[in-house]
Enzyme design. Sequence first.
Site, PDB file in Angstrom:
ATOM      1  N   GLY A 179       0.820  -1.219   0.000  1.00 42.49           N
ATOM      2  CA  GLY A 179       0.000   0.000   0.000  1.00 42.49           C
ATOM      3  C   GLY A 179       0.849   1.261   0.000  1.00 42.49           C
ATOM      4  O   GLY A 179       0.367   2.334  -0.353  1.00 42.49           O
TER       5      GLY A 179
ATOM      6  N   THR B 143       3.168   4.612   0.717  1.00 39.01           N
ATOM      7  CA  THR B 143       2.859   5.891   1.375  1.00 39.01           C
ATOM      8  C   THR B 143       1.362   6.166   1.324  1.00 39.01           C
ATOM      9  O   THR B 143       0.752   6.549   2.316  1.00 39.01           O
ATOM     10  CB  THR B 143       3.625   7.038   0.675  1.00 39.01           C
ATOM     11  OG1 THR B 143       5.020   6.774   0.792  1.00 39.01           O
ATOM     12  CG2 THR B 143       3.305   8.383   1.288  1.00 39.01           C
TER      13      THR B 143
ATOM     14  N   LYS C 197      -7.327  11.255   4.258  1.00 38.73           N
ATOM     15  CA  LYS C 197      -8.761  11.379   3.932  1.00 38.73           C
ATOM     16  C   LYS C 197      -9.613  10.912   5.107  1.00 38.73           C
ATOM     17  O   LYS C 197     -10.688  11.460   5.365  1.00 38.73           O
ATOM     18  CB  LYS C 197      -9.113  10.584   2.677  1.00 38.73           C
ATOM     19  CG  LYS C 197      -9.172  11.423   1.433  1.00 38.73           C
ATOM     20  CD  LYS C 197      -7.831  11.710   0.810  1.00 38.73           C
ATOM     21  CE  LYS C 197      -7.148  12.965   1.166  1.00 38.73           C
ATOM     22  NZ  LYS C 197      -5.823  13.144   0.564  1.00 38.73           N
TER      23      LYS C 197
ATOM     24  N   GLY D 224      15.035  -3.756  -0.674  1.00 38.03           N
ATOM     25  CA  GLY D 224      15.658  -4.326  -1.871  1.00 38.03           C
ATOM     26  C   GLY D 224      16.784  -3.440  -2.392  1.00 38.03           C
ATOM     27  O   GLY D 224      16.708  -2.226  -2.301  1.00 38.03           O
TER      28      GLY D 224
ATOM     29  N   LEU E 161      -2.646  22.436   2.595  1.00 39.66           N
ATOM     30  CA  LEU E 161      -4.055  22.834   2.734  1.00 39.66           C
ATOM     31  C   LEU E 161      -4.914  21.698   3.305  1.00 39.66           C
ATOM     32  O   LEU E 161      -5.828  21.952   4.099  1.00 39.66           O
ATOM     33  CB  LEU E 161      -4.618  23.301   1.391  1.00 39.66           C
ATOM     34  CG  LEU E 161      -3.897  24.524   0.789  1.00 39.66           C
ATOM     35  CD1 LEU E 161      -4.630  25.013  -0.448  1.00 39.66           C
ATOM     36  CD2 LEU E 161      -3.756  25.658   1.799  1.00 39.66           C
TER      37      LEU E 161
ATOM     38  N   GLU F 198       3.542  30.560   2.492  1.00 37.71           N
ATOM     39  CA  GLU F 198       3.780  30.109   1.112  1.00 37.71           C
ATOM     40  C   GLU F 198       4.713  31.109   0.426  1.00 37.71           C
ATOM     41  O   GLU F 198       4.518  32.317   0.511  1.00 37.71           O
ATOM     42  CB  GLU F 198       2.431  29.999   0.378  1.00 37.71           C
ATOM     43  CG  GLU F 198       2.491  29.884  -1.129  1.00 37.71           C
ATOM     44  CD  GLU F 198       3.252  28.673  -1.657  1.00 37.71           C
ATOM     45  OE1 GLU F 198       2.969  27.551  -1.227  1.00 37.71           O
ATOM     46  OE2 GLU F 198       4.138  28.868  -2.510  1.00 37.71           O
TER      47      GLU F 198
ATOM     48  N   GLY G 163       6.827  19.968  -0.862  1.00 41.07           N
ATOM     49  CA  GLY G 163       6.983  19.067  -1.997  1.00 41.07           C
ATOM     50  C   GLY G 163       7.598  17.743  -1.584  1.00 41.07           C
ATOM     51  O   GLY G 163       7.972  17.551  -0.426  1.00 41.07           O
TER      52      GLY G 163
ATOM     53  N   ALA H  50      -1.198   9.000  -6.754  1.00 45.31           N
ATOM     54  CA  ALA H  50      -1.386   7.557  -6.656  1.00 45.31           C
ATOM     55  C   ALA H  50      -2.044   7.001  -7.923  1.00 45.31           C
ATOM     56  O   ALA H  50      -1.628   5.958  -8.440  1.00 45.31           O
ATOM     57  CB  ALA H  50      -2.240   7.226  -5.436  1.00 45.31           C
TER      58      ALA H  50
ATOM     59  N   HIS I  77     -31.542  14.798 -12.063  1.00 45.39           N
ATOM     60  CA  HIS I  77     -31.920  15.966 -11.261  1.00 45.39           C
ATOM     61  C   HIS I  77     -32.547  15.501  -9.955  1.00 45.39           C
ATOM     62  O   HIS I  77     -33.392  14.603  -9.983  1.00 45.39           O
ATOM     63  CB  HIS I  77     -32.920  16.831 -12.027  1.00 45.39           C
ATOM     64  CG  HIS I  77     -33.437  17.975 -11.208  1.00 45.39           C
ATOM     65  ND1 HIS I  77     -32.662  19.086 -10.954  1.00 45.39           N
ATOM     66  CD2 HIS I  77     -34.609  18.147 -10.556  1.00 45.39           C
ATOM     67  CE1 HIS I  77     -33.354  19.910 -10.183  1.00 45.39           C
ATOM     68  NE2 HIS I  77     -34.544  19.367  -9.928  1.00 45.39           N
TER      69      HIS I  77
HETATM   70  P1  NAI Z   1       3.182  20.824  -3.525  1.00 39.54           P
HETATM   71  O1  NAI Z   1       4.177  20.854  -4.604  1.00 39.54           O
HETATM   72  O2  NAI Z   1       1.766  20.549  -3.825  1.00 39.54           O
HETATM   73  O3  NAI Z   1       3.208  22.219  -2.726  1.00 39.54           O
HETATM   74  C1  NAI Z   1       4.363  22.700  -2.114  1.00 39.54           C
HETATM   75  C2  NAI Z   1       4.184  24.184  -1.896  1.00 39.54           C
HETATM   76  O4  NAI Z   1       5.264  24.633  -1.097  1.00 39.54           O
HETATM   77  C3  NAI Z   1       4.216  25.006  -3.168  1.00 39.54           C
HETATM   78  O5  NAI Z   1       3.119  25.881  -3.171  1.00 39.54           O
HETATM   79  C4  NAI Z   1       5.542  25.743  -3.093  1.00 39.54           C
HETATM   80  O6  NAI Z   1       5.511  27.009  -3.712  1.00 39.54           O
HETATM   81  C5  NAI Z   1       5.722  25.879  -1.594  1.00 39.54           C
HETATM   82  N1  NAI Z   1       7.102  26.022  -1.142  1.00 39.54           N
HETATM   83  C6  NAI Z   1       8.205  25.399  -1.605  1.00 39.54           C
HETATM   84  N2  NAI Z   1       9.296  25.780  -0.900  1.00 39.54           N
HETATM   85  C7  NAI Z   1       8.854  26.654   0.044  1.00 39.54           C
HETATM   86  C8  NAI Z   1       9.486  27.392   1.084  1.00 39.54           C
HETATM   87  N3  NAI Z   1      10.790  27.284   1.318  1.00 39.54           N
HETATM   88  N4  NAI Z   1       8.726  28.207   1.853  1.00 39.54           N
HETATM   89  C9  NAI Z   1       7.394  28.313   1.636  1.00 39.54           C
HETATM   90  N5  NAI Z   1       6.738  27.640   0.670  1.00 39.54           N
HETATM   91  C10 NAI Z   1       7.463  26.813  -0.119  1.00 39.54           C
HETATM   92  O7  NAI Z   1       3.792  19.782  -2.464  1.00 39.54           O
HETATM   93  P2  NAI Z   1       3.131  19.057  -1.228  1.00 39.54           P
HETATM   94  O8  NAI Z   1       1.908  19.773  -0.784  1.00 39.54           O
HETATM   95  O9  NAI Z   1       4.235  18.857  -0.261  1.00 39.54           O
HETATM   96  O10 NAI Z   1       2.709  17.672  -1.844  1.00 39.54           O
HETATM   97  C11 NAI Z   1       3.719  16.783  -2.362  1.00 39.54           C
HETATM   98  C12 NAI Z   1       3.192  15.896  -3.444  1.00 39.54           C
HETATM   99  O11 NAI Z   1       2.261  14.977  -2.914  1.00 39.54           O
HETATM  100  C13 NAI Z   1       2.512  16.684  -4.532  1.00 39.54           C
HETATM  101  O12 NAI Z   1       3.163  16.408  -5.738  1.00 39.54           O
HETATM  102  C14 NAI Z   1       1.100  16.195  -4.543  1.00 39.54           C
HETATM  103  O13 NAI Z   1       0.660  15.973  -5.855  1.00 39.54           O
HETATM  104  C15 NAI Z   1       1.144  14.882  -3.757  1.00 39.54           C
HETATM  105  N6  NAI Z   1      -0.082  14.803  -2.941  1.00 39.54           N
HETATM  106  C16 NAI Z   1      -1.292  14.716  -3.548  1.00 39.54           C
HETATM  107  C17 NAI Z   1      -2.447  14.714  -2.820  1.00 39.54           C
HETATM  108  C18 NAI Z   1      -3.751  14.675  -3.523  1.00 39.54           C
HETATM  109  O14 NAI Z   1      -3.805  14.283  -4.681  1.00 39.54           O
HETATM  110  N7  NAI Z   1      -4.852  15.079  -2.903  1.00 39.54           N
HETATM  111  C19 NAI Z   1      -2.444  14.785  -1.355  1.00 39.54           C
HETATM  112  C20 NAI Z   1      -1.124  14.911  -0.826  1.00 39.54           C
HETATM  113  C21 NAI Z   1      -0.004  14.906  -1.600  1.00 39.54           C
END
Ligand code: NAI
Length: 469
Positions: free
Chosen positions: A42, A44, A54, A118, A190, A207, A275, A324, A448
């Site tokens: 499964g 992360t 979730k 591995g 968020l 941010e 990130g 995912a 509807h």
């Molecule tokens: P993210 O790339 O979505 O957001 C990181 C944010 O941090 C960006 O807005 C960036 O501008 C900001 N940032 C970078 N360096 C910074 C700094 N030094 N100070 C302040 N802000 C800074 O990355 P996040 O939220 O960590 O997610 C990681 C990955 O996990 C993403 O690629 C996302 O697609 C995936 N993920 C997806 C989810 C979903 O599909 N619902 C849920 C959780 C993660």
Amino acid sequence: MSSNQNYDLVIIGAGPGGYVAAIRAAQLGLKTAAIDKRATPGGTCLHVGCIPSKALLDSSEIYELAQTKFKRHGVEFDNVTLNLPNMMKRKGEVVKGLTMGVLGLMKKNKIDYIQGAGRFLSKTEVEVEKADGSKETLTAKNMLIATGSEPVELPFMKFDHEFVCDSTDALSFDKVPERLVLIGGGVIGLELGSVWRRLGAKVTVIEMLPRILPPMDGECAEAMQKMLKRQGLEFKLGCKVTGCEKTGAAGSVSYINEKGETESVECDKVVVAVGRRPYTSGLDLEAAGVQLDAMKRVAINERFQTSVENIYAIGDAVEGPMLAHKAEEEGVACAEILAGKPGHIDKDTIPNVVYTWPEVASVGKTEEEVKGSGVEYISATFPFMANGRAKAMGEMDGFVKVIAAKEDDALLGVHIVGPRASDMIAEAVCAMAFGGSAEDIARICHAHPTLSEALKEAALGIDGRTIHM
Ligand code: NAI
């Protein structure tokens, strides 16, 4: 040390990419083994990502609804209290149920699940080091790297997992922090910010960019920021974090604001969500000759093949969005290619969802991207305020936005901010995958009253014939 010589496919990493690839490969008759450090498959997503987050988003949403919205529906009770240990226990049960379920699927499909770390000995041999220190070497015709990603650490703010936390820590706090700082206004910031704010924390999001949710459509991100602000999240946009200081049980985070001034915010915990990066350390990729690209991802061609012809790679470890469902699609396509079939994924129709409330979901190009491409387009929006089901639910925040090409009405992008946007986006993905137009969605009969009628209305709006606005 023992040796097992006869696999068609050995997969390193059993997250959504790896375990789905294993099942599809087994369905196609390949003798398959999956190696993972965890006791259950499964990765992360199921253990410390999508699923537990979730579970907490849903639980915290119910807690907030009970406090703020039930009364409006005529449901009243005296006192709502939070039992955080029970909320966490439920989250644990959800994770356990799903990961054990996937383990059952591995058994059903006769896949050998091997717990351990591995590493490549050569292009056809992988050594697995197990928790008890014993080692086993697996040999296979083909190998698949599906090792996923790990949170990025800020060099000046190392994780101590007490004060400076990562997203995994933030899924298991044993009490609600009074003041929580989230660094990064992306999807993790968020979602986790929403959970802890609903449970009672004062949440500040710092941010670096002047906006939140950088890859999302600008109009949606702006609307979302307003709604989250109204809910109580505080945003410091255009602010560059410079460090943090721990003073006793609490501490502070310092940053340079958009005017270039140094400021700081006091807090009890900091979650760094800036990130994720591909996780390939310890694999000994050099031993097999596998090369990385300039961004330290495993370099692959369009058939998921690395620089070594019998070693493949998918998911967060390679290029593309770290999602995912993207990894799952790649896992299926890669297994099909290995079985001699034409495996394929449509990179242009991978949906993206943020599970805040309301949710944000999108597919295709943002308005900024369409503008940048020079293609002439029409964009139309329809608000949930004018949707009967949203009114009945009492959830009228948000809108659907459809972007279509001026020349032939082809759908270029669909963006939804609203209740259950995550489920609604599937219709737009389907329409785009079939090469559909806005007119196609507009002419499909939608039940509807449903939220999905808002998508139909926005699609009608491309031709200026919205009915309910
Ligand atoms: P993210 O790339 O979505 O957001 C990181 C944010 O941090 C960006 O807005 C960036 O501008 C900001 N940032 C970078 N360096 C910074 C700094 N030094 N100070 C302040 N802000 C800074 O990355 P996040 O939220 O960590 O997610 C990681 C990955 O996990 C993403 O690629 C996302 O697609 C995936 N993920 C997806 C989810 C979903 O599909 N619902 C849920 C959780 C993660």
